[in-house]
Motif scaffolding. Structure first.
Motif, PDB file in Angstrom:
ATOM      1  N   GLU A  42       0.820  -1.207   0.000  1.00  0.00           N
ATOM      2  CA  GLU A  42       0.000   0.000   0.000  1.00  0.00           C
ATOM      3  C   GLU A  42       0.855   1.258   0.000  1.00  0.00           C
ATOM      4  N   LEU A  43       2.009   1.217   0.652  1.00  0.00           N
ATOM      5  CA  LEU A  43       2.797   2.419   0.888  1.00  0.00           C
ATOM      6  C   LEU A  43       4.211   2.273   0.346  1.00  0.00           C
ATOM      7  N   ASP A  44       4.827   3.406   0.045  1.00  0.00           N
ATOM      8  CA  ASP A  44       6.247   3.410  -0.267  1.00  0.00           C
ATOM      9  C   ASP A  44       7.017   3.253   1.039  1.00  0.00           C
ATOM     10  N   GLY A 207       9.399   5.290  -4.899  1.00  0.00           N
ATOM     11  CA  GLY A 207       8.087   5.396  -5.507  1.00  0.00           C
ATOM     12  C   GLY A 207       7.807   4.370  -6.577  1.00  0.00           C
ATOM     13  N   ASP A 208       8.815   3.558  -6.921  1.00  0.00           N
ATOM     14  CA  ASP A 208       8.628   2.583  -8.001  1.00  0.00           C
ATOM     15  C   ASP A 208       8.833   1.141  -7.550  1.00  0.00           C
ATOM     16  N   ARG A 209      10.043   0.806  -7.096  1.00  0.00           N
ATOM     17  CA  ARG A 209      10.274  -0.574  -6.676  1.00  0.00           C
ATOM     18  C   ARG A 209      11.557  -0.704  -5.863  1.00  0.00           C
ATOM     19  N   LYS A 232       6.721  -3.344  -4.653  1.00  0.00           N
ATOM     20  CA  LYS A 232       6.244  -2.162  -5.363  1.00  0.00           C
ATOM     21  C   LYS A 232       5.159  -1.447  -4.561  1.00  0.00           C
ATOM     22  N   PRO A 233       5.291  -0.128  -4.356  1.00  0.00           N
ATOM     23  CA  PRO A 233       4.204   0.615  -3.716  1.00  0.00           C
ATOM     24  C   PRO A 233       3.071   0.842  -4.722  1.00  0.00           C
ATOM     25  N   LEU A 234       1.875   0.377  -4.360  1.00  0.00           N
ATOM     26  CA  LEU A 234       0.679   0.553  -5.196  1.00  0.00           C
ATOM     27  C   LEU A 234      -0.427   1.063  -4.283  1.00  0.00           C
ATOM     28  N   ASP A 236      -3.294   2.631  -4.535  1.00  0.00           N
ATOM     29  CA  ASP A 236      -4.714   2.475  -4.825  1.00  0.00           C
ATOM     30  C   ASP A 236      -5.109   1.003  -4.787  1.00  0.00           C
ATOM     31  N   ALA A 237      -6.106   0.669  -3.961  1.00  0.00           N
ATOM     32  CA  ALA A 237      -6.496  -0.726  -3.753  1.00  0.00           C
ATOM     33  C   ALA A 237      -6.979  -1.379  -5.046  1.00  0.00           C
ATOM     34  N   GLN A 238      -7.737  -0.651  -5.842  1.00  0.00           N
ATOM     35  CA  GLN A 238      -8.262  -1.234  -7.080  1.00  0.00           C
ATOM     36  C   GLN A 238      -7.149  -1.483  -8.087  1.00  0.00           C
ATOM     37  N   SER A 239      -6.214  -0.563  -8.172  1.00  0.00           N
ATOM     38  CA  SER A 239      -5.071  -0.753  -9.068  1.00  0.00           C
ATOM     39  C   SER A 239      -4.214  -1.925  -8.609  1.00  0.00           C
ATOM     40  N   ARG A 240      -4.089  -2.045  -7.287  1.00  0.00           N
ATOM     41  CA  ARG A 240      -3.309  -3.153  -6.728  1.00  0.00           C
ATOM     42  C   ARG A 240      -3.932  -4.491  -7.113  1.00  0.00           C
ATOM     43  N   PHE A 241      -5.251  -4.593  -6.952  1.00  0.00           N
ATOM     44  CA  PHE A 241      -5.951  -5.837  -7.274  1.00  0.00           C
ATOM     45  C   PHE A 241      -5.910  -6.112  -8.779  1.00  0.00           C
ATOM     46  N   ALA A 242      -6.050  -5.058  -9.581  1.00  0.00           N
ATOM     47  CA  ALA A 242      -5.975  -5.229 -11.038  1.00  0.00           C
ATOM     48  C   ALA A 242      -4.589  -5.726 -11.457  1.00  0.00           C
ATOM     49  N   SER A 243      -3.554  -5.241 -10.768  1.00  0.00           N
ATOM     50  CA  SER A 243      -2.188  -5.695 -11.064  1.00  0.00           C
ATOM     51  C   SER A 243      -2.024  -7.176 -10.747  1.00  0.00           C
ATOM     52  N   LEU A 244      -2.698  -7.624  -9.702  1.00  0.00           N
ATOM     53  CA  LEU A 244      -2.660  -9.047  -9.354  1.00  0.00           C
ATOM     54  C   LEU A 244      -3.382  -9.871 -10.420  1.00  0.00           C
TER      55      LEU A 244
END
Length: 513
Positions: A42-44, A207-209, A232-234, A236-244
């Motif tokens: 969730e966080l950097d 901010g990236d990885r 990786k910091p992501l 936004d919860a929806q973006s995180r789930f979409a990445s999965l």
């Protein structure tokens, strides 16, 4: 043998899990060597030098668990097991603990790990000149001695029957850093951490990885499987789930505020939902030194205005479990009566009317979608009784500093799950503590906290902690919202993820099918 006998004698106390690095037993044939895992957080990560960052958050702990090690780890039953220490023994009064260290271990930079290196970590944090926020969490330790290369002695202010369990996760206090590295790198060490752990920092783009690679010289390398870990910091919860779902990441941090994602993942055969119910709770602290929160009538009215079941439904589709004390289902502290104030709108209105002045204040939230959602729900509930709350959202890096410097009227916080309540309860509620956010002072409460930390008998300690909670609830200096339940969602190919003690996603010993 003596230490082993004693640890079993007090086994009931150890069943609460800490952040831990416990392994899940699986057939050796199922464990596959090699590969890369990408984790969405969730966080950097702000850094790793305790003198710079003060306290590690859950994102930092995920990386810390792979880079650094601790004296012990907790197994799946919450019992302390050997890691950098191979054995330990208490004194008769449990105010001194002697650890025997693992021989032949080296830091990533080649510096030998020994008792002097461990002592140097402790002394650096404890030194008042360094002004580390982390120092308070070791305030109950008088000193650490290194009588020989492989012997470490802790001298405690008060008895601690659970001490080996309290040094079992890679927190700001217990993660062991290379003294050579912090001395040579100076201010740059915060972003160039060096531990003894199974993974070494390869690269880090803010901010990236953050990229970790397997430590070829690790002392227990046969039990480390992945070649590489990418964090990786992501936010936004929806973006995180979409990445999965897209395969960009293999595992993501999640919580009840993303209940829809959790429910969708449970129905997807390609995904696995990992969860753990610990002790502790999400909480809110009132600054009792500023109006209108300096009046107990106002504080009680605000607490009695909150319908936690409705809050859970509105925020988490009912997934979050309401809490009325800081211990929770995962704790060995169970209270028949915790003194929780009831949900009572009419009584709350009467208290505010009796106060006789406008009730207006600000509450501090994180600058996240769930922070805003929680604030909007509380605004509505408090407005029903005539209290007006203004939301103030700040970024995660600013949030702890605002709390510790008391720059707030009301602030959201969290009590994480530990093997023993003492560390946090004493820190959060004892007069004069840097972590006493409420700035509340009560000799009766101080006495109960002191007695609870110095009593060895478990039943007596439970009674004391229940008395403590009844007093806190009566005075309404903090309130508890939801119990701590932690979540992660992974592809079904990720195996060996341990219990997420205190929400830490530790992938240092996972593997990928």
């Amino acid at each position: 043998m003596k230490a082993a006998i004693r640890s079993r004698t007090f086994a009931p106390i150890f069943h609460v899990a800490v952040f831990g690095l416990a392994l899940i037993a699986s057939p050796a044939s199922a464990q596959k060597q090699g590969g890369t895992i990408t984790v969405g957080l969730e966080l950097d990560i702000p850094g790793f030098d305790p003198l710079k960052v003060g306290v590690y958050d859950t994102a930092a702990l995920s990386a810390s668990s792979a880079i650094f090690e601790t004296l012990t780890y907790l197994d799946a039953n919450g019992k302390a097991q050997p890691r950098l220490a191979v054995s330990w023994e208490p004194s008769e009064d449990f105010k001194m603990w002697t650890f025997k260290l693992r021989p032949g271990v080296k830091f990533h930079d080649g510096t030998p790990f020994n008792a002097e290196a461990y002592k140097a970590n402790f002394d650096r944090q404890k030194d008042p000149a360094n002004k580390c926020r982390c120092a308070f969490y070791i305030a109950g330790i008088k000193s650490v001695e290194a009588p020989d290369e492989l012997t470490l002695v802790y001298n405690l202010t008060d008895p601690s029957v659970n001490f080996p369990s309290l040094v079992s996760y890679a927190s700001q206090n217990s993660a062991v850093h290379s003294p050579t590295a912090w001395k040579t790198k100076g201010d740059d060490y915060n972003r160039n951490p060096v531990g003894t752990g199974p993974y070494v920092l390869k690269s880090w783009t803010a901010g990236d990885r953050l990229v970790l690679e397997k430590n070829p010289n690790y002392w227990d390398k046969d039990k480390v499987y992945l070649d590489r870990i990418v964090l990786k910091p992501l936010p936004d919860a929806q973006s995180r789930f979409a990445s999965l779902q897209s395969g960009e990441v293999d595992l993501v941090w999640d919580d009840e505020f993303s209940a829809d994602n959790i429910e969708r993942a449970k129905k997807d055969s390609k995904l696995t939902v990992h969860s753990y119910t610990g002790s502790g709770a999400t909480v809110t602290a009132f600054n009792t030194k500023v109006p209108p929160l300096d009046d107990v009538r106002v504080r009680r009215a605000l607490v009695m205005s909150l319908d936690r079941k409705k809050m859970s439904q509105a925020l988490t589709n009912g997934l979050a479990k309401p809490a009325s004390n800081p211990y929770g289902d995962g704790s060995w502290v169970k209270c028949k009566d915790d003194g929780a104030l009831p949900y009572d709108i009419e009584k709350a209105k009467a208290l505010i009317k009796d106060y006789g002045k406008p009730v207006e204040f600000k509450k501090l939230f994180t600058a996240t979608p769930r922070g805003r959602a929680a604030g909007q729900v509380e605004q509505q509930l408090w407005k029903q009784v005539g209290a007006n709350m203004e939301m103030e959202q700040v970024d995660q890096a600013t949030f702890p500093a605002r709390g510790f410097t008391r720059q707030f009227q009301v602030i959201g916080w969290r009590i994480v799950d530990l093997a023993d309540p003492d560390v946090q309860m004493y820190a959060n509620f004892h007069t004069g503590s840097p972590a006493n956010l409420a700035q509340y002072s009560n000799p009766e409460l101080d006495g109960l906290l002191q007695k609870a930390r110095t009593t060895a008998d478990t039943d007596k300690r439970i009674d004391l902690y229940c008395q403590i909670t009844r007093l806190i609830n009566k005075e309404a200096i903090w309130y508890w919202t939801f119990q701590n339940t932690y979540y992660a969602i992974s592809t079904a190919k990720i195996k060996g993820l341990p219990k997420m003690y205190s929400g830490v996603i530790d992938v240092s010993r996972t593997w990928k099918e």
